[in-house]
Design a protein around this motif. Structure first.
Motif: not given
Length: 253
Positions: A100-107
Motif C-alpha cells: 500500500l505504501f509503495v503503491g500510493l507513493t509510486a503513483v
C-alpha cells in the motif's frame, strides 16, 4: 469546466472542495484497510484542511478563469501524498503494509511527470500551477525522508529539509532568489530523490544497501544544491541581481 475569460470563484472553489472530500474518502479507505490510528487520521485530516485552505487562498489571489486539467492532476497527486502522509504518521505506532505504501507513493511520483505535460499541451501553464506542483513534490520528499529516517537516523531529514532551508536562506540573502539557467542534471537529481527514498523506504533490500541508496540521494542533492548556490553567489558578485521569486527548478527538488 468550460474555459471563459472571467474568474468564477464558486466554480473554481468547488474544485478544491471536491479535492478535500476525496482526501477524506481516501483516508476512510486507508483506515478501513489498515486500521489506521488517531495519529494517521489527525495528520491526514490536517493535511487535507491545510491543502484546501492554502490552495483556495492562492486561487482567490490569482483569479484564474478555470481550475484547469493540469491542476486537477496535481490535486490528485496531493490527495495521494495526503494518504502517504497519514500512513507515515501512523507508522510511528505500526509500519504500514509495504504494498500500500509503495503503491500510493509510486503513483504520486509517476504523476509528477503528467501534470506538466498536460499544462504544456493545453496551453494552461501558470505560475500558480508550477508553484502547486513544486510544493506537492517538496512535501512528498519531506514525508518520505521522515519515514526513512525512522530506520536510518535523523541525518536522512536533510534530504527533505534542504529545500525549506534554501527558501528560508533566500529571505536573508536576496541573491539566492535569482533565476538559474536550465539544467538537465538538476532535474534528474530532483526526480531521483523520490525514487531513491521509496526504494529505501520499501525495505525490500538489505539494510546496508538501503543506507547506501539513501546516502546516494543525499550526496546528489548536496552536490546539486551546492553547485547552484555557488553559481548564484558568483553571479551576484558580478552584477546586481533583481529580487524575484525563488527559482522554481531549485526549490522544487
Amino acid at each position: 469546466m468550460a474555459l471563459n475569460n472571467r474568474y468564477d470563484a464558486r466554480l473554481v472553489q468547488q474544485e478544491t472542495a471536491v479535492g478535500a472530500g476525496v482526501q477524506v474518502l481516501l483516508l476512510a479507505l486507508l483506515g478501513t484497510a489498515v486500521g489506521m490510528g488517531p495519529a494517521g487520521w489527525l495528520t491526514g485530516l490536517a493535511f487535507a484542511v491545510a491543502t484546501w485552505a492554502v490552495l483556495s487562498r492562492a486561487l482567490h489571489r490569482s483569479r484564474p478563469c478555470s481550475f484547469g486539467a493540469a491542476n486537477r492532476v496535481t490535486l490528485g497527486r496531493a490527495i495521494l501524498v495526503g494518504g502517504v502522509t497519514a500512513l507515515v504518521a501512523d507508522s510511528f505506532q505500526e509500519s504500514p503494509p509495504v504494498t500500500l505504501f509503495v503503491g500510493l507513493t509510486a503513483v504520486a511520483l509517476i504523476l509528477d511527470g503528467v501534470d506538466g505535460k498536460v499544462a504544456r499541451r493545453t496551453g494552461t501553464s501558470t505560475p500558480l500551477g508550477a508553484r502547486f506542483d513544486m510544493e506537492v513534490d517538496a512535501f512528498l520528499i519531506l514525508v518520505l525522508s521522515v519515514y526513512v529516517s525512522m530506520a536510518m537516523g535523523p541525518w536522512v531529514l536533510l534530504i527533505g529539509g534542504m529545500r525549506y532551508v534554501f527558501v528560508a536562506a533566500a529571505r536573508v540573502w536576496p541573491w539566492l532568489n535569482a533565476a538559474l539557467p536550465p539544467s538537465t542534471a538538476r532535474k534528474t537529481v530532483a526526480a531521483l530523490q523520490g525514487v531513491l527514498l521509496l526504494v529505501a523506504g520499501a525495505k525490500l533490500l538489505p539494510h546496508p544497501v538501503n543506507v547506501g541508496v539513501t546516502a546516494l540521494a543525499l550526496g546528489l542533492l548536496v552536490w546539486s544544491f551546492g553547485r547552484d548556490v555557488l553559481w548564484l553567489w558568483r553571479t551576484s558578485r558580478v552584477r546586481p541581481v533583481p529580487v524575484e521569486r525563488p527559482s522554481r527548478e531549485l526549490v522544487a527538488r
